[in-house]
Motif scaffolding. Structure first.
Motif, PDB file in Angstrom:
ATOM      1  N   ALA A  63     -16.464 -24.596 -20.954  1.00 10.93           N
ATOM      2  CA  ALA A  63     -15.657 -23.772 -21.904  1.00 10.93           C
ATOM      3  C   ALA A  63     -15.064 -22.542 -21.294  1.00 10.93           C
ATOM      4  N   SER A  64     -15.728 -22.080 -19.979  1.00  8.94           N
ATOM      5  CA  SER A  64     -15.200 -20.962 -19.315  1.00  8.94           C
ATOM      6  C   SER A  64     -13.668 -20.983 -18.816  1.00  8.94           C
ATOM      7  N   LEU A 179     -18.957 -25.696 -27.712  1.00 11.74           N
ATOM      8  CA  LEU A 179     -18.504 -24.620 -28.806  1.00 11.74           C
ATOM      9  C   LEU A 179     -19.105 -23.353 -28.828  1.00 11.74           C
ATOM     10  N   LEU A 180     -20.337 -23.262 -28.469  1.00 15.03           N
ATOM     11  CA  LEU A 180     -21.009 -21.912 -28.010  1.00 15.03           C
ATOM     12  C   LEU A 180     -19.968 -21.175 -26.993  1.00 15.03           C
ATOM     13  N   GLU A 182     -16.836 -21.572 -26.037  1.00 15.80           N
ATOM     14  CA  GLU A 182     -15.610 -21.206 -26.904  1.00 15.80           C
ATOM     15  C   GLU A 182     -15.701 -19.910 -27.613  1.00 15.80           C
ATOM     16  N   ASN A 183     -17.023 -19.680 -28.355  1.00 12.72           N
ATOM     17  CA  ASN A 183     -17.011 -18.467 -28.929  1.00 12.72           C
ATOM     18  C   ASN A 183     -17.763 -17.364 -28.160  1.00 12.72           C
TER      19      ASN A 183
END
Length: 183
Positions: A63-64, A179-180, A182-183
């Protein structure tokens, strides 16, 4: 280069993920999804390394902004690593037999004789489905391959149940980390 990355991460005083987590992130950053698969393979062979740390970090890394891989490729490579590691332990169990397998496992750090006995008893009592369900239980997920090998479980059935159970486990943890991240 990989050793330098790992040394830098491991020596970091402001470590965000702990020693194992920082090492895992360094490997993933250096090798991309292949690193995820390699880490999961190692985790399968050495049960004290927790997949519950490696897999979410793979998702988090995916996600980074500098991600070299997607969460789906992380799941794919993690599952391949899981299956390869499971087959290695299956083969070891088949080659060593019951008593030598137990003797070897009792020498591993953080693995207790009662966990080994419980895994073997569970496999013998409940049969092949323990391979599928066992892929979703920490420590047990690695150890279950050994009694399957000792008992010479059907090779293809072992692989299919390992693949399916590992894919579910890996997807939950990698996507959760994604998901974590991305947030």
């Amino acid at each position: 280069m990989l050793q330098e990355l790992m040394a830098t991460q491991a020596n970091s005083a402001d470590s965000a993920f702990g020693l194992i987590g920082d090492w895992a992130v360094a490997v993933m950053n250096a090798l991309g999804p292949t690193g995820v698969g390699l880490l999961v393979l190692i985790e399968n062979l050495f049960p004290p390394i927790p997949s519950e740390v490696i897999l979410p970090l793979a998702g988090f890394s995916a996600a980074s902004d500098q991600a070299q891989f997607t969460w789906a490729s992380a799941v794919l490579f993690a599952t391949v690593g899981s299956v390869l590691g499971a087959y290695c332990l299956y083969g070891l169990g088949a080659w060593l037999g019951h008593q030598r397998t137990v003797n070897l496992l009792t020498k591993l750090p953080l693995v207790e004789r009662r966990e080994i006995d419980a895994t073997i008893n569970w496999f013998n009592k409940h049969g092949y489905w323990t391979v599928f369900l066992g892929r979703m239980v920490p420590i047990f997920r690695s150890l279950i391959s050994l009694p399957a090998g000792v008992e010479r479980m059907n090779w293809w059935k072992f692989g299919l149940l390992t693949l399916t159970g590992s894919a579910i486990w890996n997807t939950i943890f990698v996507y959760g980390g994604f998901l974590l991240g991305e947030n």
